[in-house]
Design a protein around this motif. Structure first.
Motif, PDB file in Angstrom:
ATOM      1  N   HIS A   1       0.593  -1.115  -0.052  1.00  0.00           N
ATOM      2  CA  HIS A   1      -0.195   0.120   0.171  1.00  0.00           C
ATOM      3  C   HIS A   1       0.994   1.498  -0.370  1.00  0.00           C
ATOM      4  CE1 HIS A   1      -3.354  -2.731   0.682  1.00  0.00           C
ATOM      5  NE2 HIS A   1      -3.097  -3.208   1.943  1.00  0.00           N
ATOM      6  N   GLY A   2       0.287   2.460  -0.596  1.00  0.00           N
ATOM      7  CA  GLY A   2       1.145   3.103  -0.398  1.00  0.00           C
ATOM      8  C   GLY A   2       1.100   4.005   1.207  1.00  0.00           C
ATOM      9  N   ALA A   3       1.734   5.380   1.210  1.00  0.00           N
ATOM     10  CA  ALA A   3       2.214   5.812   2.508  1.00  0.00           C
ATOM     11  C   ALA A   3       2.243   7.275   2.114  1.00  0.00           C
ATOM     12  CB  ALA A   3       2.788   5.607   3.527  1.00  0.00           C
ATOM     13  N   GLY A   4       2.295   8.118   3.071  1.00  0.00           N
ATOM     14  CA  GLY A   4       1.951   9.745   2.778  1.00  0.00           C
ATOM     15  C   GLY A   4       3.320  10.070   2.870  1.00  0.00           C
ATOM     16  N   ALA A   5       3.542  11.587   2.939  1.00  0.00           N
ATOM     17  CA  ALA A   5       4.928  11.710   1.634  1.00  0.00           C
ATOM     18  C   ALA A   5       6.038  11.505   0.345  1.00  0.00           C
ATOM     19  CB  ALA A   5       6.298  11.616   3.004  1.00  0.00           C
ATOM     20  N   HIS A   6       4.531  10.931   0.096  1.00  0.00           N
ATOM     21  CA  HIS A   6       4.973  10.349  -1.472  1.00  0.00           C
ATOM     22  C   HIS A   6       5.468   9.113  -1.913  1.00  0.00           C
ATOM     23  CE1 HIS A   6       3.341  14.508  -3.091  1.00  0.00           C
ATOM     24  NE2 HIS A   6       4.468  15.553  -1.784  1.00  0.00           N
ATOM     25  N   ARG A   7       5.171   8.325  -0.442  1.00  0.00           N
ATOM     26  CA  ARG A   7       5.764   6.824  -0.735  1.00  0.00           C
ATOM     27  C   ARG A   7       4.883   6.149  -1.508  1.00  0.00           C
ATOM     28  NH1 ARG A   7       7.091   7.040   5.744  1.00  0.00           N
ATOM     29  NH2 ARG A   7       5.384   7.343   5.743  1.00  0.00           N
ATOM     30  N   ASN A   8       5.470   5.462  -2.346  1.00  0.00           N
ATOM     31  CA  ASN A   8       4.701   4.469  -3.323  1.00  0.00           C
ATOM     32  C   ASN A   8       4.950   3.543  -2.092  1.00  0.00           C
ATOM     33  OD1 ASN A   8       3.811   6.554  -4.681  1.00  0.00           O
ATOM     34  ND2 ASN A   8       5.785   6.241  -6.533  1.00  0.00           N
ATOM     35  N   GLY A   9       3.886   2.059  -2.549  1.00  0.00           N
ATOM     36  CA  GLY A   9       3.764   0.934  -2.198  1.00  0.00           C
ATOM     37  C   GLY A   9       4.917   0.231  -2.836  1.00  0.00           C
ATOM     38  N   ALA A  10       5.857  -0.994  -1.909  1.00  0.00           N
ATOM     39  CA  ALA A  10       6.385  -2.088  -2.973  1.00  0.00           C
ATOM     40  C   ALA A  10       5.980  -2.988  -4.216  1.00  0.00           C
ATOM     41  CB  ALA A  10       7.071  -2.596  -2.184  1.00  0.00           C
ATOM     42  N   HIS A  11       6.169  -3.026  -4.902  1.00  0.00           N
ATOM     43  CA  HIS A  11       5.654  -3.867  -6.182  1.00  0.00           C
ATOM     44  C   HIS A  11       5.585  -6.002  -5.630  1.00  0.00           C
ATOM     45  CE1 HIS A  11       6.690  -1.367  -9.740  1.00  0.00           C
ATOM     46  NE2 HIS A  11       6.630  -0.477  -8.597  1.00  0.00           N
ATOM     47  N   GLY A  12       4.808  -6.384  -6.134  1.00  0.00           N
ATOM     48  CA  GLY A  12       5.017  -7.325  -5.790  1.00  0.00           C
ATOM     49  C   GLY A  12       5.762  -8.784  -6.694  1.00  0.00           C
ATOM     50  N   LYS A  13       6.303  -9.388  -5.880  1.00  0.00           N
ATOM     51  CA  LYS A  13       7.193 -10.027  -6.542  1.00  0.00           C
ATOM     52  C   LYS A  13       6.282 -10.878  -7.481  1.00  0.00           C
ATOM     53  CE  LYS A  13      11.060 -13.159  -5.629  1.00  0.00           C
ATOM     54  NZ  LYS A  13      12.088 -13.823  -4.952  1.00  0.00           N
ATOM     55  N   ASP A  14       7.089 -11.265  -8.907  1.00  0.00           N
ATOM     56  CA  ASP A  14       6.209 -11.925  -9.690  1.00  0.00           C
ATOM     57  C   ASP A  14       6.818 -13.240  -9.648  1.00  0.00           C
ATOM     58  OD1 ASP A  14       5.496 -10.177 -11.616  1.00  0.00           O
ATOM     59  OD2 ASP A  14       7.241  -9.889 -12.445  1.00  0.00           O
TER      60      ASP A  14
ATOM     61  N   GLY B   1      -2.771   7.583  -5.938  1.00  0.00           N
ATOM     62  CA  GLY B   1      -2.873   7.769  -4.157  1.00  0.00           C
ATOM     63  C   GLY B   1      -2.983   9.901  -4.521  1.00  0.00           C
ATOM     64  N   ASN B   2      -3.563  10.389  -3.723  1.00  0.00           N
ATOM     65  CA  ASN B   2      -4.407  11.941  -3.593  1.00  0.00           C
ATOM     66  C   ASN B   2      -3.537  12.634  -4.518  1.00  0.00           C
ATOM     67  OD1 ASN B   2      -3.184  12.496  -1.316  1.00  0.00           O
ATOM     68  ND2 ASN B   2      -4.296  13.380  -0.481  1.00  0.00           N
ATOM     69  N   ALA B   3      -2.140  12.400  -4.163  1.00  0.00           N
ATOM     70  CA  ALA B   3      -1.252  13.434  -5.088  1.00  0.00           C
ATOM     71  C   ALA B   3      -0.935  13.390  -6.555  1.00  0.00           C
ATOM     72  CB  ALA B   3       0.131  13.041  -4.455  1.00  0.00           C
ATOM     73  N   ALA B   4      -1.874  11.623  -7.284  1.00  0.00           N
ATOM     74  CA  ALA B   4      -1.109  11.746  -8.301  1.00  0.00           C
ATOM     75  C   ALA B   4      -2.506  12.342  -8.957  1.00  0.00           C
ATOM     76  CB  ALA B   4      -1.243  10.136  -8.560  1.00  0.00           C
ATOM     77  N   LEU B   5      -3.739  12.353  -8.206  1.00  0.00           N
ATOM     78  CA  LEU B   5      -5.324  12.549  -8.753  1.00  0.00           C
ATOM     79  C   LEU B   5      -5.279  14.323  -8.222  1.00  0.00           C
ATOM     80  CD1 LEU B   5      -7.266  10.038  -6.809  1.00  0.00           C
ATOM     81  CD2 LEU B   5      -7.005   9.596  -9.224  1.00  0.00           C
ATOM     82  N   ALA B   6      -3.812  14.733  -7.768  1.00  0.00           N
ATOM     83  CA  ALA B   6      -4.211  16.796  -7.650  1.00  0.00           C
ATOM     84  C   ALA B   6      -4.494  17.485  -9.054  1.00  0.00           C
ATOM     85  CB  ALA B   6      -3.221  16.885  -6.787  1.00  0.00           C
ATOM     86  N   SER B   7      -5.105  18.270  -9.356  1.00  0.00           N
ATOM     87  CA  SER B   7      -5.252  18.710 -10.495  1.00  0.00           C
ATOM     88  C   SER B   7      -5.258  20.433 -10.449  1.00  0.00           C
ATOM     89  CB  SER B   7      -5.446  18.237 -11.431  1.00  0.00           C
ATOM     90  OG  SER B   7      -7.314  18.827 -11.074  1.00  0.00           O
TER      91      SER B   7
END
Length: 518
Positions: free
Chosen positions: A75-88, A128-134
Motif C-alpha cells: 500500500h502507498g503511504a504519506g510523504a509521496h511514498r509508493n507501495g512496494a511492487h509484488g514479486k512475480d 494516491g491523492n497526490a497523483a489525482l490532484a490537478s
C-alpha cells in the motif's frame, strides 16, 4: 498409494498478486497545516509467469502443489511514498508444454528454452491523492484502490520435444534400443508394459545430435482406450520421424512382423496428425536365430512398401550404427526446413468487448449492464465508503460517454445500472444530468478548506478593510472584536424578526450570547 515421478498433465490454480491501495494524505508540518496532498500510490501485484527450463522434464511439482499465488503489492503511504511492487511468481515448465484453459482452448505453446508466458497479470496499484490532484482538484480527499490480480484455472499438457519417436508393441525392445543408442537407462524387463512413462535419450551420429523418445507400447484397440501407449502418443506429435520397432522373435502365437506393423499403423491413423511423418522400420532381436530368419523373410515385403528397413539387435549392437545415421539424416533435413525457434514472451491480454469500443451497454432483466475494460476497472478501484471517490467515478463514467449511451438506449431516471461481474455487480440508480456530489463538494474533488471563500479568509479580509478607518488607540484585535460584535448584533436582529432559521429573543436563554443575567 504410489507417488508418481512422471506427470504430463496437470490442472493448475493460479492467482496473480493484488495491487496495493493508494493513500489519501495531506502534508503537515509546523506553521504549514495544509501543505497539499502527498499520498503515495499502491504498488502493482506480482504476475504469474510460465518459463521453459530445459532442466525440467516433468510436471510432477504441480501435481503435488497445484495452487500458486504471486505476491501482493504494498500500500502507498504519506510523504509521496509508493507501495512496494509484488514479486512475480515464475513457474518452470518443461520444453513442449501446452497451456489450455478449462474449455480446451489453447492459450500458448511453450517451445524453446527461455520462452515465457504471462499467464496471470498482477493487479494495478491504486493512485494516491497526490497523483489525482490537478488545477481543478487541488486536494482530493480520496485515493483509488488496488485492483485484484487475475485468477484462473489452466491445464498444462506436456508434449515431449523429441526428434525421433519409437513406437511398437509392448516388449518389442524399444527401451533396450534407446538404452543401446544413448545414455538413457530405462527400466527393462521381460514382461509387457515394463515402460509406464515416456523415456528420452540423446543420440549422437557423426556431427548430428538429436533426441529419441520411447513411449509405452501400443496394442490393438489402443484408440478405444486399451493399454497405456495411446495416452502418451502426444509425446511423438512433435517428432520429425517415427521408427517402428518390430519384434522378430515374438513367441506369441499368430503374430508376425508385417501384421504387427499394420496394427500399429492403424492405431496411429486413428490417433491422427502423424500421417506426414517419415517412417523407418527397425526389425529388432536379430541376434536370436529365429529372429534373423523371420527378418530375412519380411524385409523385401516391407521395402516394397517404400519403407526403409534396418535389421538391428539392441542386445548385440548389430545394425544400430546404420539406423542412427538414418535417423540423423531425417533430423538434419527437418531442421533445415524448420525456422529457428527463438525464446519469446507471451502475454495474455483480454479482447475488447465488441472489437474496439471502450464499453457497451446491454439491456437485461436486472437492468442496464455496462461492460468494458475501463468501466469495470474503475469500479474495482473505487472506495464506495468515500462519497468524493464515488463522485469521481460518476464523472469518469460520464466523460467516457456512459450516461449519453444510456439515455440514447432509452434509460430513464432510477433505472438500475450494473457494472462488474454478473455474480458480483455494483448497482447504481441512474440519475441523468446530475453532477454527482456537486451539492456537497462544489467543484469535483476540491477541498473546501483550501478555498479562498472559507470563513477564516473572509474574516481576515473584513479586518484588513477596516484597518484604515480604526481609531487612534484601536489595535488589530480591537477591530476584530468590533466586527464580531456588529455581526452578532445583525444576526440577533435577523433572528428576532423571524428572518433566520430559528427566532429567539435577544437576551433569552436561547440567545447564543446570553451570559446568564436577565
Amino acid at each position: 498409494m504410489a507417488v508418481p515421478t512422471f506427470v504430463d498433465h496437470v490442472t493448475l490454480h493460479i492467482a496473480a498478486g493484488r495491487g496495493g491501495n493508494g493513500v489519501a494524505s495531506v502534508h503537515r508540518e509546523k506553521f504549514k497545516p495544509l501543505g497539499g496532498p502527498d499520498g503515495g500510490n499502491g504498488g502493482p501485484g506480482g504476475s504469474v509467469i510460465l518459463r521453459v527450463d530445459t532442466d525440467v522434464t516433468t510436471l510432477v511439482d504441480y501435481h503435488h502443489s497445484p495452487k500458486r499465488t504471486a505476491e501482493h503489492g504494498g500500500h502507498g503511504a504519506g510523504a509521496h511514498r509508493n507501495g512496494a511492487h509484488g514479486k512475480d511468481l515464475v513457474l518452470l515448465v518443461p520444453d513442449g508444454t501446452l497451456v489450455k484453459d478449462m474449455h480446451g482452448n489453447v492459450l500458448g505453446d511453450m517451445v524453446g528454452a527461455g520462452t515465457e508466458m504471462v499467464i496471470a497479470a498482477g493487479g494495478r496499484g491504486g493512485l494516491g491523492n497526490a497523483a489525482l490532484a490537478s488545477s481543478k482538484r487541488k486536494a482530493p480527499g480520496f485515493a483509488l484502490l488496488g485492483e485484484p490480480g487475475d485468477e484462473l484455472d489452466v491445464r498444462l499438457e506436456l508434449k515431449v520435444v523429441a526428434d525421433i519417436g519409437l513406437v511398437g508393441f509392448p516388449s518389442a525392445g524399444k527401451s533396450s534400443l534407446i538404452a543401446a543408442i544413448s545414455r538413457a537407462r530405462p527400466k527393462i524387463a521381460d514382461y509387457p508394459f515394463t515402460t509406464l512413462v515416456p523415456n528420452l535419450g540423446v543420440v549422437t551420429a557423426g556431427d548430428t545430435t538429436f533426441t529419441v523418445a520411447d513411449v509405452p507400447g501400443l496394442i490393438e484397440g489402443a484408440a478405444e482406450g486399451r493399454g497405456l501407449g495411446h495416452d502418451f502418443l502426444r509425446h511423438v506429435e512433435r517428432c520429425a520421424a517415427l521408427v517402428h520397432v518390430v519384434d522378430t522373435a515374438s513367441i506369441e502365437p499368430g503374430r508376425n512382423p508385417v501384421d504387427d506393423l499394420d496394427i500399429i499403423e492403424g492405431e496411429l491413423q486413428r490417433y491422427g496428425g502423424l500421417e506426414d511423418r517419415p517412417r523407418l522400420v527397425a526389425l529388432n532381436k536379430i541376434d536370436v536365430p529365429d529372429g534373423q530368419d523371420i527378418a530375412d523373410m519380411v524385409v523385401d515385403d516391407l521395402a516394397g512398401r517404400g519403407l526403409r528397413v534396418f535389421q538391428v539387435s539392441a542386445a548385440s549392437g548389430a545394425g544400430l550404427r546404420e539406423l542412427t545415421f538414418a535417423m540423423a539424416e531425417i533430423v538434419e533435413a527437418a531442421r533445415a526446413e524448420k525456422p529457428v525457434v527463438e525464446a519469446t514472451r507471451i502475454v495474455l491480454r483480454p479482447p475488447s468487448i465488441d472489437g474496439g469500443a471502450d464499453f457497451e451497454v446491454i439491456e437485461t432483466p436486472d437492468g442496464w449492464r455496462v461492460r468494458g475494460i475501463k468501466p469495470e476497472r474503475w469500479v474495482r478501484q473505487t472506495d464506495f465508503s468515500n462519497e468524493e471517490a464515488v463522485g469521481f467515478l460518476a464523472d469518469r463514467l460520464n466523460r467516457l460517454g456512459v450516461e449519453a449511451k444510456l439515455v440514447e438506449m432509452g434509460a430513464v431516471e432510477d433505472d438500475p445500472v450494473l457494472i462488474g461481474p454478473e455474480n458480483n455487480s455494483v448497482v447504481f440508480d441512474f440519475k441523468p444530468g446530475i453532477e454527482a456530489g456537486a451539492e456537497m463538494l462544489g467543484r469535483r474533488g476540491e477541498d473546501e478548506r483550501l478555498r479562498e471563500e472559507r470563513p477564516s479568509a473572509t474574516r481576515r479580509r473584513d479586518i484588513q478593510e477596516q484597518m484604515p478607518e480604526r481609531g487612534e488607540t484601536e489595535t488589530r484585535a480591537d477591530v476584530a472584536r468590533r466586527i464580531d460584535r456588529e455581526k452578532r448584533a445583525e444576526k440577533k436582529a435577523a433572528n428576532s424578526s423571524g428572518i433566520g432559521p430559528m427566532a429567539y429573543e435577544i437576551g433569552s436563554p436561547q440567545d447564543p450570547d446570553w451570559d446568564g443575567e436577565e
